[in-house]
Design an enzyme around this catalytic site. Structure first.
Site, PDB file in Angstrom:
ATOM      1  N   ALA A 145      24.751   3.716  21.118  1.00  0.00           N
ATOM      2  CA  ALA A 145      25.715   2.656  20.522  1.00  0.00           C
ATOM      3  C   ALA A 145      26.457   1.812  21.487  1.00  0.00           C
ATOM      4  CB  ALA A 145      26.479   3.213  19.633  1.00  0.00           C
ATOM      5  N   GLU A 146      26.782   2.278  22.539  1.00  0.00           N
ATOM      6  CA  GLU A 146      27.559   1.619  23.524  1.00  0.00           C
ATOM      7  C   GLU A 146      26.760   0.786  24.460  1.00  0.00           C
ATOM      8  OE1 GLU A 146      30.672   1.358  24.134  1.00  0.00           O
ATOM      9  OE2 GLU A 146      31.444   2.931  22.891  1.00  0.00           O
ATOM     10  N   SER A 147      25.508   1.484  24.979  1.00  0.00           N
ATOM     11  CA  SER A 147      24.792   0.524  26.000  1.00  0.00           C
ATOM     12  C   SER A 147      23.128   0.827  25.801  1.00  0.00           C
ATOM     13  CB  SER A 147      25.296   1.366  27.347  1.00  0.00           C
ATOM     14  OG  SER A 147      24.680   2.732  27.673  1.00  0.00           O
TER      15      SER A 147
END
Length: 249
Positions: A145-147
């Site tokens: 989800a972040e990167s």
């Protein structure tokens, strides 16, 4: 990570992917764009030699399901580089095409079907999971989800690496190099474990705090009413279930 408090992540995380844009007489440089950068119309600036940008425009959505955005880049007279979705006046700008990994709340990415990353950084994820007593699937869901598992991911708010650690958070978690995969996963997992402990194991609240900051979550006594934070929590929960199923098979 903590974009709205100590982590200083003002907006949603966004898992930006970078796309190298070509420049005339300059070495290509990887750049990232996430919606934590305010895109504003620009004022006109003195004209100078136009720099032509080159990129491969394969459509609105790439083969990876990543949305593409056209962004105008130019330098103000005071030397500040500006990125805008509005074409500036004059000819002294560059057109860049960014692949923005789910950087919008209304992203067209189908989180139920997007390919998973079950193998990358297996040893680092397993080590962090054991050390901080976390579900490896949760670590992978947050990284995704972040990167989107991009080690060099960098947000305009300054969040870095796989788990998008802000400088202050990275320092608190003992991370010297946030672009080092092992350090980043260890630091991000440690922070995530602290948030889970703080919120009594509630994954929703821990993820909301990872995105908006623990102080904001405590202030609202639940998931903050920020569309980006709410979308982030849902995104992680979807990915968590998918990674749990994939890693169990």
């Amino acid at each position: 990570m903590d974009k709205m408090t100590s982590r200083s992540k003002v907006d949603s995380i966004k898992d930006p992917l970078s796309l190298t844009a070509g420049y005339v007489d300059e070495k290509p440089q990887p750049r990232t764009l996430t919606n934590d950068y305010p895109l504003k119309p620009s004022a006109s600036v003195p004209s100078k030699q136009r720099i032509k940008a080159s990129y491969s425009d394969n459509g609105i959505v790439s083969d990876l399901g990543v949305e593409k955005r056209k962004v105008y880049q130019y330098k103000q007279t005071n030397g500040v580089m500006v990125f805008s979705d509005v074409q500036p006046q004059g000819d002294d700008y560059q057109v860049l095409l960014y692949e923005c990994f789910a950087c919008r709340v209304d992203s067209v990415i189908d989180w139920y079907k997007i390919p998973l990353f079950t193998s990358p950084f297996a040893a680092d994820v397993a080590l962090a999971a054991r050390q901080y007593q976390l579900d490896p699937a949760l670590i992978r869901a947050v990284i995704h989800a972040e990167s989107a598992f991009k080690m060099g991911a960098l947000s305009k708010a300054g969040a870095k690496g796989l788990m998008q650690l802000m400088p202050a958070t990275a320092s608190d978690m003992g991370v010297d190099d946030p672009f080092n995969a092992q350090q980043n996963i260890r630091g991000g997992s440690r922070y995530l474990a602290q948030l889970l402990s703080q919120f009594n194991g509630d994954i929703d609240l821990a993820c909301a705090a990872y995105n908006a900051g623990p102080t904001t979550v405590m202030q609202y006594r639940g998931i903050p009413p920020y569309p980006e934070t709410q979308a982030y929590v849902k995104r992680v929960k979807i990915l968590l279930k998918r990674y749990q199923k994939a890693l169990a098979s």
